[in-house]
Design a protein around this motif. Sequence first.
Motif, PDB file in Angstrom:
ATOM      1  N   ILE A   1       8.973 -12.526  64.269  1.00 11.67           N
ATOM      2  CA  ILE A   1       8.530 -11.204  63.815  1.00 11.67           C
ATOM      3  C   ILE A   1       7.062 -10.994  64.175  1.00 11.67           C
ATOM      4  CG2 ILE A   1       8.156  -9.726  61.792  1.00 11.67           C
ATOM      5  CD1 ILE A   1      10.631 -11.229  60.553  1.00 11.67           C
ATOM      6  N   MET A   2       6.243 -12.021  63.986  1.00 10.94           N
ATOM      7  CA  MET A   2       4.829 -11.915  64.362  1.00 10.94           C
ATOM      8  C   MET A   2       4.687 -11.714  65.879  1.00 10.94           C
ATOM      9  SD  MET A   2       3.103 -11.849  61.631  1.00 10.94           S
ATOM     10  CE  MET A   2       1.478 -11.973  62.362  1.00 10.94           C
ATOM     11  N   ALA A   3       5.492 -12.406  66.662  1.00 14.84           N
ATOM     12  CA  ALA A   3       5.445 -12.254  68.121  1.00 14.84           C
ATOM     13  C   ALA A   3       5.822 -10.831  68.523  1.00 14.84           C
ATOM     14  CB  ALA A   3       6.380 -13.269  68.779  1.00 14.84           C
ATOM     15  N   ILE A   4       6.862 -10.311  67.904  1.00 18.61           N
ATOM     16  CA  ILE A   4       7.306  -8.948  68.206  1.00 18.61           C
ATOM     17  C   ILE A   4       6.238  -7.945  67.785  1.00 18.61           C
ATOM     18  CG2 ILE A   4       9.040  -7.181  67.666  1.00 18.61           C
ATOM     19  CD1 ILE A   4      10.998  -9.665  67.235  1.00 18.61           C
ATOM     20  N   ASN A   5       5.663  -8.146  66.609  1.00 17.75           N
ATOM     21  CA  ASN A   5       4.603  -7.245  66.152  1.00 17.75           C
ATOM     22  C   ASN A   5       3.392  -7.298  67.068  1.00 17.75           C
ATOM     23  OD1 ASN A   5       5.993  -6.273  63.915  1.00 17.75           O
ATOM     24  ND2 ASN A   5       5.208  -7.868  62.576  1.00 17.75           N
ATOM     25  N   THR A   6       3.066  -8.488  67.545  1.00 20.48           N
ATOM     26  CA  THR A   6       1.885  -8.632  68.404  1.00 20.48           C
ATOM     27  C   THR A   6       2.050  -7.881  69.713  1.00 20.48           C
ATOM     28  OG1 THR A   6       1.364 -10.772  67.385  1.00 20.48           O
ATOM     29  CG2 THR A   6       0.354 -10.305  69.517  1.00 20.48           C
ATOM     30  N   ILE A   7       3.188  -8.040  70.388  1.00 23.29           N
ATOM     31  CA  ILE A   7       3.357  -7.320  71.654  1.00 23.29           C
ATOM     32  C   ILE A   7       3.450  -5.817  71.412  1.00 23.29           C
ATOM     33  CG2 ILE A   7       5.865  -7.670  71.792  1.00 23.29           C
ATOM     34  CD1 ILE A   7       3.278  -7.332  74.697  1.00 23.29           C
ATOM     35  N   ASN A   8       4.041  -5.416  70.298  1.00 29.19           N
ATOM     36  CA  ASN A   8       4.061  -3.986  69.995  1.00 29.19           C
ATOM     37  C   ASN A   8       2.644  -3.456  69.795  1.00 29.19           C
ATOM     38  OD1 ASN A   8       6.788  -2.469  69.648  1.00 29.19           O
ATOM     39  ND2 ASN A   8       7.193  -4.552  68.970  1.00 29.19           N
ATOM     40  N   SER A   9       1.777  -4.244  69.168  1.00 36.04           N
ATOM     41  CA  SER A   9       0.381  -3.827  69.006  1.00 36.04           C
ATOM     42  C   SER A   9      -0.324  -3.749  70.355  1.00 36.04           C
ATOM     43  CB  SER A   9      -0.360  -4.802  68.081  1.00 36.04           C
ATOM     44  OG  SER A   9       0.127  -4.692  66.769  1.00 36.04           O
ATOM     45  N   TRP A  10      -0.124  -4.780  71.195  1.00 35.94           N
ATOM     46  CA  TRP A  10      -0.725  -4.743  72.541  1.00 35.94           C
ATOM     47  C   TRP A  10      -0.236  -3.508  73.301  1.00 35.94           C
ATOM     48  CZ3 TRP A  10      -4.899  -7.208  73.506  1.00 35.94           C
ATOM     49  CH2 TRP A  10      -5.118  -8.529  73.132  1.00 35.94           C
ATOM     50  N   ASN A  11       1.061  -3.205  73.214  1.00 34.49           N
ATOM     51  CA  ASN A  11       1.604  -2.039  73.904  1.00 34.49           C
ATOM     52  C   ASN A  11       0.920  -0.765  73.440  1.00 34.49           C
ATOM     53  OD1 ASN A  11       5.172  -3.030  73.938  1.00 34.49           O
ATOM     54  ND2 ASN A  11       3.509  -3.641  75.287  1.00 34.49           N
ATOM     55  N   ARG A  12       0.761  -0.632  72.151  1.00 39.18           N
ATOM     56  CA  ARG A  12       0.164   0.579  71.607  1.00 39.18           C
ATOM     57  C   ARG A  12      -1.314   0.706  72.004  1.00 39.18           C
ATOM     58  NH1 ARG A  12       4.717  -0.368  69.662  1.00 39.18           N
ATOM     59  NH2 ARG A  12       5.928   1.023  68.349  1.00 39.18           N
ATOM     60  N   LEU A  13      -2.015  -0.415  72.024  1.00 38.56           N
ATOM     61  CA  LEU A  13      -3.403  -0.392  72.498  1.00 38.56           C
ATOM     62  C   LEU A  13      -3.473   0.024  73.968  1.00 38.56           C
ATOM     63  CD1 LEU A  13      -4.815  -3.622  70.829  1.00 38.56           C
ATOM     64  CD2 LEU A  13      -5.740  -1.319  70.529  1.00 38.56           C
ATOM     65  N   ALA A  14      -2.643  -0.596  74.796  1.00 31.94           N
ATOM     66  CA  ALA A  14      -2.688  -0.322  76.239  1.00 31.94           C
ATOM     67  C   ALA A  14      -2.265   1.109  76.564  1.00 31.94           C
ATOM     68  CB  ALA A  14      -1.803  -1.321  76.984  1.00 31.94           C
ATOM     69  N   ILE A  15      -1.198   1.569  75.943  1.00 32.71           N
ATOM     70  CA  ILE A  15      -0.709   2.922  76.219  1.00 32.71           C
ATOM     71  C   ILE A  15      -1.732   3.969  75.772  1.00 32.71           C
ATOM     72  CG2 ILE A  15       1.038   4.639  75.605  1.00 32.71           C
ATOM     73  CD1 ILE A  15       3.049   2.215  75.483  1.00 32.71           C
ATOM     74  N   THR A  16      -2.251   3.801  74.562  1.00 32.23           N
ATOM     75  CA  THR A  16      -3.236   4.760  74.047  1.00 32.23           C
ATOM     76  C   THR A  16      -4.504   4.775  74.883  1.00 32.23           C
ATOM     77  OG1 THR A  16      -2.326   4.461  71.821  1.00 32.23           O
ATOM     78  CG2 THR A  16      -4.496   5.501  71.981  1.00 32.23           C
ATOM     79  N   ALA A  17      -4.917   3.598  75.371  1.00 33.18           N
ATOM     80  CA  ALA A  17      -6.132   3.504  76.196  1.00 33.18           C
ATOM     81  C   ALA A  17      -5.904   3.992  77.622  1.00 33.18           C
ATOM     82  CB  ALA A  17      -6.638   2.064  76.212  1.00 33.18           C
ATOM     83  N   GLY A  18      -4.645   4.242  77.972  1.00 35.85           N
ATOM     84  CA  GLY A  18      -4.345   4.700  79.336  1.00 35.85           C
ATOM     85  C   GLY A  18      -4.392   3.593  80.361  1.00 35.85           C
ATOM     86  N   MET A  19      -4.108   2.370  79.920  1.00 38.59           N
ATOM     87  CA  MET A  19      -4.127   1.238  80.859  1.00 38.59           C
ATOM     88  C   MET A  19      -2.900   1.309  81.777  1.00 38.59           C
ATOM     89  SD  MET A  19      -5.448  -1.668  78.180  1.00 38.59           S
ATOM     90  CE  MET A  19      -5.647  -2.991  79.379  1.00 38.59           C
ATOM     91  N   PHE A  20      -3.068   0.799  82.976  1.00 38.23           N
ATOM     92  CA  PHE A  20      -2.011   0.817  83.994  1.00 38.23           C
ATOM     93  C   PHE A  20      -2.101  -0.459  84.806  1.00 38.23           C
ATOM     94  CE2 PHE A  20      -5.777   3.042  85.387  1.00 38.23           C
ATOM     95  CZ  PHE A  20      -6.063   2.466  86.608  1.00 38.23           C
ATOM     96  N   PRO A  21      -1.021  -0.823  85.500  1.00 38.28           N
ATOM     97  CA  PRO A  21      -1.056  -2.062  86.295  1.00 38.28           C
ATOM     98  C   PRO A  21      -2.232  -2.047  87.272  1.00 38.28           C
ATOM     99  CG  PRO A  21       1.179  -1.270  86.133  1.00 38.28           C
ATOM    100  CD  PRO A  21       0.302  -0.198  85.553  1.00 38.28           C
ATOM    101  N   GLY A  22      -2.987  -3.138  87.251  1.00 31.41           N
ATOM    102  CA  GLY A  22      -4.121  -3.271  88.163  1.00 31.41           C
ATOM    103  C   GLY A  22      -5.420  -2.688  87.668  1.00 31.41           C
ATOM    104  N   CYS A  23      -5.449  -2.139  86.466  1.00 34.85           N
ATOM    105  CA  CYS A  23      -6.675  -1.487  85.988  1.00 34.85           C
ATOM    106  C   CYS A  23      -7.734  -2.483  85.547  1.00 34.85           C
ATOM    107  CB  CYS A  23      -6.377  -0.508  84.847  1.00 34.85           C
ATOM    108  SG  CYS A  23      -5.945  -1.263  83.267  1.00 34.85           S
ATOM    109  N   MET A  24      -7.376  -3.723  85.385  1.00 31.12           N
ATOM    110  CA  MET A  24      -8.372  -4.718  84.952  1.00 31.12           C
ATOM    111  C   MET A  24      -8.537  -5.789  86.019  1.00 31.12           C
ATOM    112  SD  MET A  24      -7.473  -5.135  80.933  1.00 31.12           S
ATOM    113  CE  MET A  24      -8.866  -6.173  80.579  1.00 31.12           C
TER     114      MET A  24
END
Length: 147
Positions: free
Chosen positions: A124-147
Amino acid sequence: MQTRINNVAVNPEAYQTMLKLEGFIKASGLDPILYELIKIRASQINGCAFCLDMHTKDIRKMGESEQRVNLISVWREAPFFTDKEKAALELTEAVTRIADHGVPQALFDKVSEQFSQSEIVTLIMAINTINSWNRLAITAGMFPGCM
């Protein structure tokens, strides 16, 4: 393309907090391939191109076959996943989409057949963690290769 915000630069404490969650999961003994499967499936559901790109590359570096990587989104129809992986993927889908149907008791029972109670909390913690990362990346407008 340009990102909206650089999460790491503008709030390094928040980033470090997320890294602590990653550290907990990695130290938990959760199988690294299983964790990548969870990350990929949640990222597919959430539509996070940045995370999906990162984690499909990571799992390939770990030696995962192209066939399994390509079929994660249709794991129910593919004979290449273990019962343990299937239980974790189904839990990933339910927790990621928790507002739709919650986590049904039948699913929890299925997961309990494959994992100890402590392992379930880690999942559950693993699932919550990737969901948090997803929400951070999507909201920030991150895309493949941006970093």
